[in-house]
Enzyme design. Structure first.
Site, PDB file in Angstrom:
ATOM      1  N   GLU A  45     124.720  66.153  21.644  1.00  0.00           N
ATOM      2  CA  GLU A  45     125.848  65.219  21.726  1.00  0.00           C
ATOM      3  C   GLU A  45     126.067  64.800  23.185  1.00  0.00           C
ATOM      4  OE1 GLU A  45     130.387  65.146  20.049  1.00  0.00           O
ATOM      5  OE2 GLU A  45     129.860  66.804  21.368  1.00  0.00           O
ATOM      6  N   LYS A 127     130.798  58.757  16.437  1.00  0.00           N
ATOM      7  CA  LYS A 127     131.582  59.876  15.912  1.00  0.00           C
ATOM      8  C   LYS A 127     132.843  59.350  15.245  1.00  0.00           C
ATOM      9  CE  LYS A 127     133.079  64.474  17.507  1.00  0.00           C
ATOM     10  NZ  LYS A 127     133.118  65.351  18.712  1.00  0.00           N
ATOM     11  N   CYS A 161     128.893  67.517  16.684  1.00  0.00           N
ATOM     12  CA  CYS A 161     129.873  68.544  17.004  1.00  0.00           C
ATOM     13  C   CYS A 161     130.791  68.877  15.829  1.00  0.00           C
ATOM     14  CB  CYS A 161     130.668  68.089  18.237  1.00  0.00           C
ATOM     15  SG  CYS A 161     131.554  69.378  19.125  1.00  0.00           S
TER      16      CYS A 161
END
Length: 339
Positions: A45, A127, A161
């Site tokens: 990430e 995200k 994540c």
């Protein structure tokens, strides 16, 4: 589509807050993974320009210098740095899953791109919701990024994540028959003493994804060295106060949830490889398939809106139902447009 493929997970330290240095390192790691026989290589990430550790380190008013540098070193999707990485993927004929801070005008997004072996971007996603302090720096996305795509290697998807602890997001991915999942994680050597953020907890989330989704999960992570921790210094030049050391946990889990790679030392840079056989997924799903034969749609169902959402839309972009929702019809729009 072949059933067997070698996948690679990167465990490395970015050149913190340096877009050029990290891009160069990315290209070197792509070459290394290809020379190791990998058909796919996964990066962590926000690999470019490194995870914004300062968000968790200091009050907002002390972050401004870091914020300015972070913006200046975040790539654009159509910019030269992504172009060079795409060329590297094509040159080495390898699929690259890249995590990066994407700059789009004045906004940043925690993004991932799946780049095919021909250098084309097969999937670009952001995200869905940045986590906690990340929301002071990054924007949100929509359901269009919760997507699994067909590739010659298999059906590939990716999340970042703490998207791996969102039950409904995960379920939307499982329902798309994902076979190879890339889990992008930052450095796990920050706040590692907090139970919810500890490496053990985060790897448990990753392993659970493999079990629930009956997918191969390729986890890529950043590491942070003592020198790297001083890239986010305290007033007296010491390391960032949230640094707990190392943070590398790159690995691959099989669809049966077992670990199928030998872990590297958490402080060591490297690439881990796994030779995977997609046929193993059938055996895993034969036991449990939460979005298939093990589902109970008569009891619980997921409503999943995967349409792109834009902050500005023009009448010409609306479909008839949306016109009706606005109290208009298409003929009214056509009449208006000619006035």
């Amino acid at each position: 589509m072949g059933d067997k493929v070698r996948v690679a997970a990167v465990q490395a330290e970015p050149v913190w807050l340096d877009i050029d240095g990290t891009t160069n390192k990315t290209i070197d790691l792509i070459a290394e993974a290809a020379s190791g026989g990998a058909g796919l290589v996964a990066f962590p990430e926000t690999w470019i320009p490194g995870y914004p550790v300062f968000l968790w380190s200091y009050p907002v008013y002390e972050q401004m210098e870091f914020v300015a540098r972070y913006h200046a070193n975040s790539p654009t999707l159509d910019g030269d740095h992504l172009r060079r990485i795409r060329e590297a993927a094509r040159r080495h004929s390898i699929t690259v899953v890249l995590g990066f801070s994407e700059k789009d005008a004045g906004s940043l997004y925690i993004s991932q791109a799946v780049i095919g072996p021909d250098g084309e971007i097969l999937l670009h996603r952001r995200k869905l919701k940045p986590t906690h302090a990340e929301r002071t720096l990054f924007g949100e996305s929509d359901g269009s990024g919760i997507k699994v795509i067909d590739t010659p290697l298999g059906r590939i998807g990716a999340l970042n994540c703490f998207e791996h602890i969102q039950p409904l997001t995960k379920y939307a991915m499982y329902a798309q028959n994902e076979q190879i999942h890339v889990a992008g994680w930052p450095c796990l050597g920050i706040l590692g003493n907090v139970p919810a953020l500890s490496p053990e907890t985060l790897m448990a989330c990753t392993q659970t994804y493999a079990l629930e989704g009956s997918a191969f999960v390729v986890a890529a992570t950043q590491i942070m060295s003592d020198d790297g921790a001083r890239k986010f210094p305290t007033a007296d030049g010491g390391p960032t106060p949230v640094y707990t050391g190392g943070g590398g946990y790159a690995r691959v889990y099989g669809p049966h949830s077992g670990l199928i790679t030998e872990p590297l030392d958490p402080t060591t840079e490297g690439i881990v490889y796994a030779d995977i056989d997609l046929a193993e997924i059938d055996l895993a799903k034969n036991t449990v398939d939460p979005a298939g034969h093990y589902a109970r749609a008569d009891v619980t169902r997921l409503v999943f809106d995967d349409r792109p959402q834009k902050p500005v839309i023009r009448p010409s972009e609306l479909d008839p139902q949306e016109f009706q929702d606005l109290g208009m019809d298409a003929d009214q729009e056509n009449d208006t447009s000619h006035r």
